[in-house]
Design a protein around this motif. Structure first.
Motif: not given
Length: 640
Positions: A497-501, A552-556, A574-576
């Motif tokens: 599963q992917l991390p939630p946005r 701050h972090q962003n997951y893609d 997964i790229i953070v």
């Protein structure tokens, strides 16, 4: 003693008979070490403590000074035969004063070690239940004069020529150990008779006699350290770590409050501090410094797995035993010692001690929670060790804590000089810049708390691996992102599963950072749209990961796809994207990373002022660090 050989070893451990080529024991059966001289052709046998042939024995020069022990306290007249019969070493030469038949001497003692053992045998010895002997250890500076008429207290038929040639000892004020407890007025002793029967003291380490070097009386090659415990932490830590490799091992101990002590195996080799000092700071290049730091980290990680934190890691507390051959770092044996500041992790034992105990690399005292910093003090010390190995300076903050150790002008110049000197001719300019960025970023996260999150032991381990990979690639055939992805495709696994946005209230500075990452992703997609695609493509920040850090972090997800036999294969990654803001300096730090095996692989893109125009450089560094990140993920996947 001027040692002519290339070994780093305590010369008191060497066999005196092997030194002159006449030891009757094999090396594995002798109580002392047999090490041959390596400079045989140029060595002066009289000055060298290592082994030589019998032919060179004749060139050995007699010491100018010998030692003698004055023995008093006898109630009746004595003779040399009486002294010899009372001694465990009857072969020694004994002499009785012609002026006082109750005063004897052990004379012509050449070895300081044997002299100390003989001193211990005689001093404060009780005869017949009431006579207590007293000894004075002196140097005999009067050269022996051969004479054939003497007034000795023994018969002529029992006196050999060496005794006959000895002059009457003159009073001497030259006590061999005037301050360290070996004279008659003060004697170092172990806390019990049983210990004294098993061990003998060979050297006092500190002025108070709380730390002593000791040697087994029966097993002469067994060297240890006797230490009086100031607190229970070290004893508890060593008890937990008993049997763990590369850690000083506990032999015996006492937990009594009024008599708490322990005996620890003496770690082989010499301290890392002394090792670097002897090499005059020119022994390690940057790669070797990182590799040595990795070995220390591996040991500390094992210690942490047992619930112990060292909290006083520094060069003098790391022992190193090594050889001089190629790839010596891989074979070098490291031992971590001195757990007096150790912390035992438990539910009720909270880490809240004062930072003053961290004597080698002290952080700047800020208004943050001390206990939170102390939880990562070992990783900070590991980075401090790497900093010291490369720059040859101990990391220190400025008085106000505004300038980090790696940002000080002298340290920054030394670091850049070492990098340019060692790698400017071997590496591309981009690789040299990357190495500088990696090291500075590593030190900033180590020393910059609370503005930077402290390293975890796992994340620091991955960072050191990345630095080694940059300096010395393990797979030189992987040059492009496509080549790396093709190799990764065969071993890739789709995440469950992917991390939630999640969207957060954005400040203007992070809105700009979000645009910068989004634009860099779009440019990457345009360059590689036949093989790559982003799951989102934009940059929406998640909530902060650290309560005390404005990060701050962003997951893609970066999807690599390849057509094979009318089938499309996919490799998702997964790229953070990470951005942190230092409000006082008005600086923003960009990084790119990816979680793998419970760790965060993190690569620095750069640090820029909010007033700086850095869009072009940011986009270029994004492409470079994305390639390095994918390569690191591929290496980690191969280990699974």
């Amino acid at each position: 003693m001027n040692i002519q050989c290339s070994f780093d070893i305590d010369t008191t451990d060497l066999c005196k008979f092997f030194q002159v080529g006449c030891c009757n024991h094999e090396a594995d059966k002798c109580d002392w070490k047999h090490i041959a001289c390596t400079n045989y052709s140029t060595c002066s046998a009289s000055d060298c403590a290592y082994g030589h042939s019998r032919e060179l024995r004749r060139t050995m020069i007699e010491p100018k000074d010998s030692y003698r022990i004055k023995i008093t306290g006898f109630q009746t007249d004595i003779t040399p035969e009486v002294l010899s019969s009372l001694s465990k070493h009857p072969d020694n030469k004994y002499y009785v004063s012609s002026h006082d038949k109750k005063t004897g001497y052990a004379i012509k003692l050449k070895s300081i070690n044997s002299t100390q053992r003989l001193f211990e045998e005689w001093h404060e010895r009780t005869l017949d239940g009431h006579n207590t002997l007293q000894c004075q250890l002196e140097t005999n500076t009067v050269p022996p004069v051969r004479t054939y008429s003497c007034n000795l207290s023994c018969s002529s038929d029992s006196t050999d020529s060496s005794i006959a040639s000895y002059q009457e000892p003159k009073p001497s004020s030259q006590s061999l150990f005037p301050t360290n407890g070996w004279n008659s007025s003060s004697k170092l002793t172990l806390p019990s008779a049983d210990l004294s029967n098993q061990w003998e003291i060979t050297k006092k380490v500190d002025e108070n006699g709380r730390v002593l070097l000791i040697r087994g009386k029966l097993k002469r090659n067994q060297c240890a350290v006797f230490k009086k415990c100031e607190n229970i932490n070290e004893l508890q830590a060593l008890t937990i770590l008993k049997g763990i490799d590369n850690v000083s091992q506990l032999i015996d101990y006492s937990e009594k409050d009024d008599n708490r002590w322990m005996i620890i195996e003496r770690a082989p080799g010499l301290s890392l501090e002394e090792f670097i000092r002897r090499k005059d700071h020119h022994v390690l290049d940057i790669l070797q410094a990182v590799q040595l730091t990795q070995k220390v980290l591996t040991i500390i990680k094992c210690i942490h797995s047992q619930g112990v934190r060292h909290r006083n890691l520094q060069p003098k507390h790391i022992m190193i035993q090594h050889d001089s051959g190629p790839m010596w770092i891989e074979r070098a044996k490291l031992t971590i010692i001195s757990f007096s500041n150790a912390h035992i992790k438990s539910e009720t034992n909270i880490c809240s001690d004062s930072l003053s105990k961290q004597s080698w690399c002290q952080p700047w005292q800020s208004d943050t929670k001390v206990s939170q910093w102390l939880s990562s003090i070992d990783t900070t010390s590991i980075c401090a060790l790497l900093f010291w190995l490369i720059t040859h300076t101990v990391p220190t903050h400025d008085d106000e804590g505004k300038i980090l150790p790696n940002e000080r002008n002298d340290a920054r110049e030394r670091l850049e000089t070492e990098i340019v000197t060692q790698y400017s001719k071997k590496k591309k300019s981009d690789d040299v810049k990357c190495l500088t960025r990696y090291l500075n970023d590593t030190f900033s996260y180590a020393f910059g708390y609370p503005d930077y999150p402290p390293w975890t032991i796992d994340d620091l381990e991955v960072r050191l691996e990345s630095i080694c990979e940059l300096i010395c690639p393990s797979d030189k055939n992987l040059h492009s992102i496509e080549e790396i992805s093709q190799c990764t495709l065969s071993i890739a696994q789709v995440p469950k599963q992917l991390p939630p946005r999640q969207s957060i209230a954005q400040q203007n500075i992070f809105v700009k950072a979000s645009y910068a990452f989004s634009e860099a992703k779009q440019i990457f997609f345009k360059l590689h749209n036949q093989r790559y695609s982003w799951s989102y493509g934009d940059c929406i920040w998640l909530s902060n990961s650290y309560s005390l850090l404005d990060e701050h972090q962003n997951y893609d997800i970066l999807m690599y796809h390849e057509l094979q036999r009318n089938m499309v294969r996919y490799c998702p990654t997964i790229i953070v994207c990470l951005a942190s803001f230092l409000e006082k300096e008005r600086m923003i730090t960009f990084s790119i990373g990816s979680p793998v095996n419970g760790k965060m692989l993190r690569f620095p893109i750069g640090q820029y002022s909010t007033d700086q125009d850095c869009e072009e450089e940011f986009r270029e560094n994004f492409q470079i660090e994305l390639k390095h990140l994918l390569l690191a993920l591929y290496k980690q996947s191969k280990l699974e």
